[in-house]
Scaffold this motif. Sequence first.
Motif, PDB file in Angstrom:
ATOM      1  N   SER A   3       0.765  -1.143  -0.009  1.00 15.38           N
ATOM      2  CA  SER A   3      -0.032   0.105   0.068  1.00 15.38           C
ATOM      3  C   SER A   3       0.760   1.050  -0.164  1.00 15.38           C
ATOM      4  CB  SER A   3      -0.890  -0.187   1.189  1.00 15.38           C
ATOM      5  OG  SER A   3      -0.157   0.254   2.308  1.00 15.38           O
ATOM      6  N   GLY A   4       0.336   2.320  -0.395  1.00 18.42           N
ATOM      7  CA  GLY A   4       1.066   3.557  -0.329  1.00 18.42           C
ATOM      8  C   GLY A   4       1.400   4.033   0.855  1.00 18.42           C
ATOM      9  N   LEU A   8       0.140  12.572   2.634  1.00 19.54           N
ATOM     10  CA  LEU A   8       0.505  13.268   1.419  1.00 19.54           C
ATOM     11  C   LEU A   8       0.752  14.725   1.824  1.00 19.54           C
ATOM     12  CD1 LEU A   8       0.444  12.388  -1.617  1.00 19.54           C
ATOM     13  CD2 LEU A   8      -1.767  13.267  -2.003  1.00 19.54           C
ATOM     14  N   THR A  12       0.272  18.866  -2.347  1.00 14.93           N
ATOM     15  CA  THR A  12      -0.220  17.979  -3.328  1.00 14.93           C
ATOM     16  C   THR A  12      -1.485  17.540  -3.382  1.00 14.93           C
ATOM     17  OG1 THR A  12       2.190  17.161  -3.469  1.00 14.93           O
ATOM     18  CG2 THR A  12       0.403  15.699  -4.165  1.00 14.93           C
ATOM     19  N   TRP A  13      -1.879  17.302  -2.146  1.00 11.46           N
ATOM     20  CA  TRP A  13      -3.425  16.734  -2.090  1.00 11.46           C
ATOM     21  C   TRP A  13      -4.326  18.041  -2.497  1.00 11.46           C
ATOM     22  CZ3 TRP A  13      -7.831  18.570   0.805  1.00 11.46           C
ATOM     23  CH2 TRP A  13      -8.743  17.743   0.714  1.00 11.46           C
ATOM     24  N   HIS A  16      -4.403  17.936  -6.109  1.00  8.40           N
ATOM     25  CA  HIS A  16      -5.474  16.504  -6.590  1.00  8.40           C
ATOM     26  C   HIS A  16      -6.777  16.757  -6.419  1.00  8.40           C
ATOM     27  CE1 HIS A  16      -2.111  13.281  -5.744  1.00  8.40           C
ATOM     28  NE2 HIS A  16      -1.784  14.063  -6.488  1.00  8.40           N
ATOM     29  N   GLY A  72      -5.732  10.200  -2.834  1.00 10.09           N
ATOM     30  CA  GLY A  72      -5.591  10.326  -4.216  1.00 10.09           C
ATOM     31  C   GLY A  72      -4.321   9.751  -4.880  1.00 10.09           C
ATOM     32  N   ASP A  73      -4.351   9.186  -6.005  1.00 10.95           N
ATOM     33  CA  ASP A  73      -2.947   8.820  -6.563  1.00 10.95           C
ATOM     34  C   ASP A  73      -2.633   9.862  -7.703  1.00 10.95           C
ATOM     35  OD1 ASP A  73      -3.077   6.411  -5.092  1.00 10.95           O
ATOM     36  OD2 ASP A  73      -4.166   5.505  -6.464  1.00 10.95           O
ATOM     37  N   ARG A  74      -3.470  10.618  -8.243  1.00 21.97           N
ATOM     38  CA  ARG A  74      -3.241  11.598  -9.130  1.00 21.97           C
ATOM     39  C   ARG A  74      -4.213  12.645  -9.344  1.00 21.97           C
ATOM     40  NH1 ARG A  74      -6.252  10.296 -14.245  1.00 21.97           N
ATOM     41  NH2 ARG A  74      -8.083   9.291 -13.509  1.00 21.97           N
ATOM     42  N   GLU A  80     -13.703  12.923  -9.845  1.00 19.83           N
ATOM     43  CA  GLU A  80     -12.634  11.989  -8.974  1.00 19.83           C
ATOM     44  C   GLU A  80     -12.064  12.823  -7.902  1.00 19.83           C
ATOM     45  OE1 GLU A  80      -8.407  10.263 -10.086  1.00 19.83           O
ATOM     46  OE2 GLU A  80     -10.052   9.530 -11.170  1.00 19.83           O
TER      47      GLU A  80
END
Length: 89
Positions: A3-4, A8, A12-13, A16, A72-74, A80
């Motif tokens: 897992s990541g 974060l 960055t968050w 996102h 979130g990943d991206r 999203e």
Amino acid sequence: MESGPDFLRLDTWLWHTRLAKSKSLCGAMVEAGGFRLNRQSVTKAHARIRVGDVLTFMWQGETRVWRVLALGDRRGPPAEARELYEEVP
């Protein structure tokens, strides 16, 4: 299964969540002040944000309170991005 990370960077968050067009603008907003993370004032773009944290800030003349639902990943589409937080009344 790996897992990541469980946190974060705040800038960055925010990027996102599509709060600003670039990560550097998100960082500048945080460093300008006015953001609270779990009731604590934060001015560092590298502050760690985790699922369950509560973020309070002014946006377009209104006080916003968001609970973090996912990291979130991206930086995906707006639909999203809205799944990363919920508005707290």
